[in-house]
Design an enzyme around this catalytic site. Sequence first.
Site, PDB file in Angstrom:
ATOM      1  N   CYS A  52     -76.938-126.162  -7.883  1.00 14.32           N
ATOM      2  CA  CYS A  52     -77.536-126.035  -9.218  1.00 14.32           C
ATOM      3  C   CYS A  52     -77.262-127.305 -10.023  1.00 14.32           C
ATOM      4  CB  CYS A  52     -76.966-124.829  -9.957  1.00 14.32           C
ATOM      5  SG  CYS A  52     -78.187-123.565 -10.301  1.00 14.32           S
ATOM      6  N   HIS A  80     -81.833-120.181 -16.225  1.00  9.55           N
ATOM      7  CA  HIS A  80     -81.562-118.799 -15.805  1.00  9.55           C
ATOM      8  C   HIS A  80     -81.420-117.793 -16.954  1.00  9.55           C
ATOM      9  CE1 HIS A  80     -81.426-120.070 -11.655  1.00  9.55           C
ATOM     10  NE2 HIS A  80     -80.654-121.071 -12.004  1.00  9.55           N
ATOM     11  N   CYS A 100     -77.040-124.365 -17.354  1.00  5.71           N
ATOM     12  CA  CYS A 100     -77.338-123.254 -16.436  1.00  5.71           C
ATOM     13  C   CYS A 100     -78.328-122.318 -17.136  1.00  5.71           C
ATOM     14  CB  CYS A 100     -76.072-122.470 -16.103  1.00  5.71           C
ATOM     15  SG  CYS A 100     -74.689-123.451 -15.516  1.00  5.71           S
ATOM     16  N   ARG A 154     -73.893-122.453  -4.378  1.00  6.95           N
ATOM     17  CA  ARG A 154     -74.927-122.225  -5.387  1.00  6.95           C
ATOM     18  C   ARG A 154     -74.649-123.055  -6.637  1.00  6.95           C
ATOM     19  NH1 ARG A 154     -78.656-122.261  -7.471  1.00  6.95           N
ATOM     20  NH2 ARG A 154     -80.278-120.766  -7.957  1.00  6.95           N
TER      21      ARG A 154
END
Lengths: 287, 103, 163
Positions: A248, A205, A201, A244
């Site tokens: 992702c 991000h 992740c 989400r």
Amino acid sequence: MKARLSLLLGSLGAALVAFALAAPRVVAADKVDPAADAKAFQNFFFQKFPNVKHEDFVNGPYSMNEDMKRQWQEKEEFPPYEFALDAGKEMFATPFKNGKTYADCFPNGGIGIRQNYPYFDTKEGKVVTLELALNRCREANGEAPYSYVKDEMASLTAYMAFTSRGKPMDIKIPDDPRALAAFENGKRYFYTRRGQMNFSCASCHVQSPGERIRAEILAPALGILNAMPIYRSEWSGMGTTSRRFVTCNSQTRAVPLEPQSDEYRDVEYFLSYVANGLPISGPGARP
Amino acid sequence: MASSIRVRANANGDITEVQALIQHPMDTGLVKDAKGELIPAHFIQELKFECNGKDVFVANWGTAVSKDPYVKFSFKGAKKGDDLKISWTDNKGGSDTTTAKIS
Amino acid sequence: MTTTTGPHPTRRLILQGAASVALIGLGNLPFAAGPARAAANDKYPEEAFKQKSEADAIKALYGKTAEPSDKVKLDAPEIAENGGVVPVSVTTTLDKVTSISFFVAENPFALAASYKIPDGTIPGVANRLKMAKTTNVVAIVEADGKLFSATKEVKVTVGGCGG
């Protein structure tokens, strides 16, 4: 010589004792210190993007790019989540077959409480998200649970977020080793690389917010959940935090987990906690 | 059933600014569904705004208008409290109408 | 055997359907090009919306051509955040405006929207359009019987995994 040795041994012993006394705390703090983690996490973004106002991070990619921000502001004049928001408000007010309502399941009648979710349930020993609490509320009142990813769940959470807009995220980690373990587990999931593309992740991000991945601008992880649920133009519709996470994972060619699985709940706990203090901005609109 | 039409109409002096958002799929007829079958075209063709017995704005739309279409315009001659009537018809004969008070 | 022939009738039906639609479209073309159509007409300009190219659509809608004008101000993003929802708006300082239309040059059908502007309505409109790919957006303002245009290229990229 002897004296010096014994002095040395003595001080060494004292140092060892001191170390032994301090060690468990130092090690523990080094391992799980959510407050320090949150501070470091926020500072990382504040320093990486000195020109972005702190409360603006919750607007995702729009905090990173002017041209995109303008398109968003144009959209926000009559936002695409408007219909979901209205539907959520109506659903929230409509009683179940037994006459009770969602308001009966939540503190303050469910109004203005989004910022307290997810929370750690010390009885159950697990993280409880808003989506999970909504379905538990339904089931406790004899209603079938909703899908976690969109439609009704997105509408309900949209309304609950809307009534909480501007309130700072306020996630608590109780003094319970299981809560610390959940936080740590969420953090681990967030930073672990997986899938065919070997992305975590954080690869997108944390390392690359504001940069383009193909055509799109990556959102910063800081405050990313404050905007949930979101209307994504790419989806032509609404999606929840669960959606989400699932997308992702699948977009990085990893195997998504089941919505509201323990690990997703823990990631939500971690990501929400490190955004403490930043305002709720949901429901959001995204590309 | 909630209306498919959301309207904001605000009078500021002689000028009334109108924004409308309509819930409609605006299917182009060129997109396939999950089973690989074409989703037939389904889109609003005409959207009309009437105030005090007069058309103040008429939109003719094709399939390239976005899903849940949005439009903004301004007109003169209305005041707060006047009724603004909004109606649309689509290519399948569907329609909806609502009346909003100018505020 | 039955399993392989099963899907065929449906597919053929679709193909036939598409062919007949195409034929109707072609059949109507000569008529559409015939009489000049003013956007001020009350009827829905069905033919104009069926034209593939921008030039044909303008011709079918207005029966004439437009000249570029700096009095038409077209506002659209440099890069669309999503081709499905591109905010596009037009304002103009021209007088006697009777209609405003939007064309997306390389969409399957160029004409996107056409607005009638009655007397007393401010000549300006904002809407959201779909764009298939990077191409020009053209706004045409009909003023005092003449057509004026503004053009802007909008880059469109396919959605991936941002956000």
